[in-house]
Design a protein around this motif. Structure first.
Motif, PDB file in Angstrom:
ATOM      1  N   VAL A  53       0.840  -1.194   0.000  1.00 53.53           N
ATOM      2  CA  VAL A  53       0.000   0.000   0.000  1.00 53.53           C
ATOM      3  C   VAL A  53       0.877   1.247   0.000  1.00 53.53           C
ATOM      4  CG1 VAL A  53      -1.913  -1.139   1.155  1.00 53.53           C
ATOM      5  CG2 VAL A  53      -0.134  -0.036   2.521  1.00 53.53           C
ATOM      6  N   LEU A  54       0.323   2.349  -0.504  1.00 48.91           N
ATOM      7  CA  LEU A  54       1.002   3.644  -0.531  1.00 48.91           C
ATOM      8  C   LEU A  54       2.382   3.549  -1.185  1.00 48.91           C
ATOM      9  CD1 LEU A  54       0.117   5.042   3.029  1.00 48.91           C
ATOM     10  CD2 LEU A  54      -1.047   5.459   0.860  1.00 48.91           C
ATOM     11  N   GLY A  55       2.479   2.726  -2.214  1.00 46.39           N
ATOM     12  CA  GLY A  55       3.738   2.614  -2.927  1.00 46.39           C
ATOM     13  C   GLY A  55       4.841   1.953  -2.136  1.00 46.39           C
ATOM     14  N   SER A  56       4.479   1.031  -1.260  1.00 49.32           N
ATOM     15  CA  SER A  56       5.474   0.358  -0.426  1.00 49.32           C
ATOM     16  C   SER A  56       5.697  -1.077  -0.893  1.00 49.32           C
ATOM     17  CB  SER A  56       5.013   0.349   1.030  1.00 49.32           C
ATOM     18  OG  SER A  56       3.815  -0.406   1.161  1.00 49.32           O
ATOM     19  N   ARG A  57       6.750  -1.684  -0.378  1.00 52.37           N
ATOM     20  CA  ARG A  57       7.039  -3.093  -0.629  1.00 52.37           C
ATOM     21  C   ARG A  57       6.966  -3.833   0.711  1.00 52.37           C
ATOM     22  NH1 ARG A  57      11.618  -2.353  -1.939  1.00 52.37           N
ATOM     23  NH2 ARG A  57      12.872  -3.215  -0.245  1.00 52.37           N
ATOM     24  N   THR A  58       6.095  -4.837   0.776  1.00 54.46           N
ATOM     25  CA  THR A  58       5.837  -5.528   2.035  1.00 54.46           C
ATOM     26  C   THR A  58       6.394  -6.940   1.998  1.00 54.46           C
ATOM     27  OG1 THR A  58       3.799  -4.251   2.351  1.00 54.46           O
ATOM     28  CG2 THR A  58       4.052  -6.239   3.674  1.00 54.46           C
ATOM     29  N   GLU A  59       7.079  -7.312   3.058  1.00 56.19           N
ATOM     30  CA  GLU A  59       7.603  -8.666   3.214  1.00 56.19           C
ATOM     31  C   GLU A  59       7.187  -9.218   4.574  1.00 56.19           C
ATOM     32  OE1 GLU A  59      11.911  -9.101   1.478  1.00 56.19           O
ATOM     33  OE2 GLU A  59      11.761  -7.194   2.550  1.00 56.19           O
ATOM     34  N   ARG A  60       6.925 -10.490   4.600  1.00 66.67           N
ATOM     35  CA  ARG A  60       6.776 -11.198   5.875  1.00 66.67           C
ATOM     36  C   ARG A  60       8.172 -11.719   6.243  1.00 66.67           C
ATOM     37  NH1 ARG A  60       3.015 -14.067   4.409  1.00 66.67           N
ATOM     38  NH2 ARG A  60       1.255 -13.011   5.402  1.00 66.67           N
ATOM     39  N   ILE A  61       8.595 -11.488   7.463  1.00 67.23           N
ATOM     40  CA  ILE A  61       9.954 -11.870   7.851  1.00 67.23           C
ATOM     41  C   ILE A  61       9.948 -12.768   9.085  1.00 67.23           C
ATOM     42  CG2 ILE A  61      11.012  -9.801   6.869  1.00 67.23           C
ATOM     43  CD1 ILE A  61      11.178  -8.664   9.738  1.00 67.23           C
ATOM     44  N   LEU A  62      11.006 -13.539   9.196  1.00 61.07           N
ATOM     45  CA  LEU A  62      11.290 -14.328  10.383  1.00 61.07           C
ATOM     46  C   LEU A  62      12.702 -13.945  10.817  1.00 61.07           C
ATOM     47  CD1 LEU A  62       9.725 -16.687  11.883  1.00 61.07           C
ATOM     48  CD2 LEU A  62      11.363 -18.233  10.783  1.00 61.07           C
ATOM     49  N   TYR A  63      12.843 -13.479  12.046  1.00 62.97           N
ATOM     50  CA  TYR A  63      14.147 -12.998  12.495  1.00 62.97           C
ATOM     51  C   TYR A  63      14.517 -13.629  13.837  1.00 62.97           C
ATOM     52  CZ  TYR A  63      11.290  -9.798  15.342  1.00 62.97           C
ATOM     53  OH  TYR A  63      10.376  -9.279  16.225  1.00 62.97           O
ATOM     54  N   ARG A  64      15.801 -13.594  14.117  1.00 61.16           N
ATOM     55  CA  ARG A  64      16.306 -14.222  15.335  1.00 61.16           C
ATOM     56  C   ARG A  64      16.180 -13.256  16.511  1.00 61.16           C
ATOM     57  NH1 ARG A  64      20.040 -14.584  19.871  1.00 61.16           N
ATOM     58  NH2 ARG A  64      21.429 -16.377  19.626  1.00 61.16           N
ATOM     59  N   SER A  65      15.686 -13.767  17.636  1.00 63.98           N
ATOM     60  CA  SER A  65      15.621 -12.996  18.865  1.00 63.98           C
ATOM     61  C   SER A  65      16.117 -13.880  20.007  1.00 63.98           C
ATOM     62  CB  SER A  65      14.188 -12.502  19.118  1.00 63.98           C
ATOM     63  OG  SER A  65      14.148 -11.591  20.212  1.00 63.98           O
ATOM     64  N   ALA A  66      16.006 -13.390  21.231  1.00 62.17           N
ATOM     65  CA  ALA A  66      16.436 -14.159  22.398  1.00 62.17           C
ATOM     66  C   ALA A  66      15.354 -14.073  23.460  1.00 62.17           C
ATOM     67  CB  ALA A  66      17.758 -13.618  22.950  1.00 62.17           C
ATOM     68  N   ASP A  67      14.945 -15.208  24.000  1.00 57.82           N
ATOM     69  CA  ASP A  67      13.899 -15.211  25.013  1.00 57.82           C
ATOM     70  C   ASP A  67      14.470 -14.751  26.359  1.00 57.82           C
ATOM     71  OD1 ASP A  67      15.169 -17.351  26.252  1.00 57.82           O
ATOM     72  OD2 ASP A  67      13.668 -18.834  25.684  1.00 57.82           O
ATOM     73  N   PRO A  68      13.627 -14.620  27.388  1.00 56.93           N
ATOM     74  CA  PRO A  68      14.127 -14.132  28.679  1.00 56.93           C
ATOM     75  C   PRO A  68      15.218 -14.996  29.298  1.00 56.93           C
ATOM     76  CG  PRO A  68      11.751 -13.898  28.587  1.00 56.93           C
ATOM     77  CD  PRO A  68      12.145 -14.690  27.377  1.00 56.93           C
ATOM     78  N   ARG A  69      15.358 -16.231  28.836  1.00 58.07           N
ATOM     79  CA  ARG A  69      16.430 -17.094  29.334  1.00 58.07           C
ATOM     80  C   ARG A  69      17.630 -17.101  28.399  1.00 58.07           C
ATOM     81  NH1 ARG A  69      12.973 -22.329  31.653  1.00 58.07           N
ATOM     82  NH2 ARG A  69      11.478 -21.090  32.862  1.00 58.07           N
ATOM     83  N   ASP A  70      17.634 -16.157  27.452  1.00 61.77           N
ATOM     84  CA  ASP A  70      18.725 -15.966  26.493  1.00 61.77           C
ATOM     85  C   ASP A  70      18.865 -17.104  25.495  1.00 61.77           C
ATOM     86  OD1 ASP A  70      19.478 -13.462  27.527  1.00 61.77           O
ATOM     87  OD2 ASP A  70      20.646 -14.425  29.113  1.00 61.77           O
ATOM     88  N   ARG A  71      17.799 -17.848  25.271  1.00 57.87           N
ATOM     89  CA  ARG A  71      17.803 -18.880  24.250  1.00 57.87           C
ATOM     90  C   ARG A  71      17.353 -18.272  22.920  1.00 57.87           C
ATOM     91  NH1 ARG A  71      14.051 -23.000  27.593  1.00 57.87           N
ATOM     92  NH2 ARG A  71      12.814 -21.069  27.453  1.00 57.87           N
ATOM     93  N   ALA A  72      17.950 -18.728  21.821  1.00 55.39           N
ATOM     94  CA  ALA A  72      17.589 -18.218  20.504  1.00 55.39           C
ATOM     95  C   ALA A  72      16.164 -18.642  20.140  1.00 55.39           C
ATOM     96  CB  ALA A  72      18.564 -18.732  19.455  1.00 55.39           C
ATOM     97  N   VAL A  73      15.385 -17.696  19.655  1.00 55.08           N
ATOM     98  CA  VAL A  73      14.034 -17.983  19.180  1.00 55.08           C
ATOM     99  C   VAL A  73      13.818 -17.233  17.872  1.00 55.08           C
ATOM    100  CG1 VAL A  73      12.994 -18.445  21.437  1.00 55.08           C
ATOM    101  CG2 VAL A  73      13.106 -16.094  20.594  1.00 55.08           C
TER     102      VAL A  73
END
Length: 391
Positions: free
Chosen positions: A60-80
């Protein structure tokens, strides 16, 4: 061109209604996108995009949209792995420096996996709120939060998990640039924005976070439960408890033991709630759900739930960045005292650069409108506030 507040609010609400009639199946996203394992996820740095797919239906509004999956860290510092949307205007940025990033935290649509903001159910409720930001030429990135749609448990209103999900989304969008970042969230998203403001200097010190917009945020879990208890939305009280059980499986048995059979049934049912499912479940009084007849708010200050509740209460760590707090005084979904208490706590803790804006529309609107109305009305002032801090 800047629009008057009322006109702008009507525009945003009209856009919301228009987009809400678009079939959700227009851009569903496959289950595999969210759930397929990512090889060596631990090897990636937080914020690295590990999977992406275009969503042209949302350009919309001349934009390019992607669905992404990115790496984060949970409260116990495990990769999610966390999902979201990355929306980039096609036109070149004409302002100074790199294009600013709006790290947007959506409000809650429920706690079942199908409720995530980038999934087919969430798309028509996520996109309208982004239009005013996209219209300014900003890049927008959203988060679905840890465990919502993706493997793992979703800790509803979890302070650390939501903050990290939002900050890592900002990393995903600003990767390789010195782009200024603004945290933006309303309702449950306001909790994520507020939490991220508190943790930005320690969890994302390399990010250039210039401000945080915090709208109608239930940052005190006890007050949230008290405000919902006995209302038609009372079943959403279970979201918080289900989130604590998921985040602390070693305490699951002790937490569930606080509830009688009816209470445990409500906990189990709420795990599959999206949007209005809680309304269909019917109103509840928490005293009728607990073994000892105590209110849920009382249990959340007791020996079992008290420490977990305190860990998810926001306002006692001072953000080192400007903050804008917005809410409507007649908000029936989140009591205005939540925003006032948050402002008081932050100010008492030493936050100097804080802007507080309360909207009084003169009367209570219909319940489905009075909560988001302040968000729509705040956009002109919020955009000016963002521009001033970007400068």
């Amino acid at each position: 061109m800047r629009l008057p507040s009322v006109t702008f609010a009507v525009f945003v609400l009209a856009a919301s209604c228009a987009l809400s009639v678009v079939p959700a199946s227009a851009a569903p996203g496959s289950a595999d996108f969210y759930t397929a394992p990512v090889a060596d996820l631990e090897a990636y740095a937080p914020g690295v995009i590990v999977r992406r797919e275009p969503v042209p239906q949302l350009d919309v509004l001349g934009s390019r949209t992607e669905r992404i999956l990115y790496r984060s860290a949970d409260p116990r510092d495990r990769a999610v792995a966390v999902s979201g949307l990355l929306i980039t205007p096609a036109l070149a940025w004409r302002g100074p420096g790199p294009r600013p990033v709006m790290a947007y935290a959506p409000g809650s649509y429920g706690i079942a996996d199908r409720c995530s903001g980038s999934s087919e159910l969430g798309l028509t409720t996520t996109m309208p709120a982004l239009l005013p930001l996209l219209a300014q030429g900003y890049q927008v990135v959203t988060t679905d939060y840890q465990g919502l749609g993706t493997p793992g448990e979703y800790e509803f209103l979890g302070r650390i998990s939501s903050a990290r999900a939002l900050l890592d989304a900002a990393r995903a969008a600003a990767s390789g640039t010195d782009a200024p970042v603004v945290l933006y969230g309303y309702s449950a998203g306001g909790v994520a924005s507020a939490a991220a403001a508190e943790l930005a200097s320690t969890y994302g010190p390399e990010l250039s976070v210039v401000g945080a917009f915090v709208g109608a945020a239930p940052t005190d879990p006890v007050l949230r439960v008290e405000g919902q208890d006995g209302t038609e939305w009372a079943a959403t009280m279970m979201y918080t408890i289900d989130g604590l059980i998921g985040a602390h499986p070693e305490q699951a048995e002790g937490i569930r033991a606080l509830f009688n059979e009816r209470g445990r049934a409500a906990l189990d049912a709420a795990r599959d709630f999206c949007t209005t499912d809680a309304l269909a479940y019917g109103s509840l009084r928490s005293e009728d759900l607990t073994v000892d007849g105590e209110s849920l708010a009382a249990l959340m200050t007791g020996p079992v739930l008290g420490p977990l509740t305190a860990a998810n209460t926001i306002g006692f760590t001072v953000p080192d960045l400007p903050v804008m707090i917005v809410q409507g005084v007649h908000d029936s979904s989140v009591d205005i005292e939540q925003s006032r208490l948050l402002a008081h706590r932050w100010t008492a803790a030493g936050l100097a650069d804080i802007t507080v804006r309360e909207f009084d529309f003169g009367t209570e609107l219909v319940p489905v409108v009075d909560h988001p109305a302040a968000n729509a009305a705040a956009y002109p002032e919020a955009i000016r506030w963002i521009e001033s801090h970007l400068r």
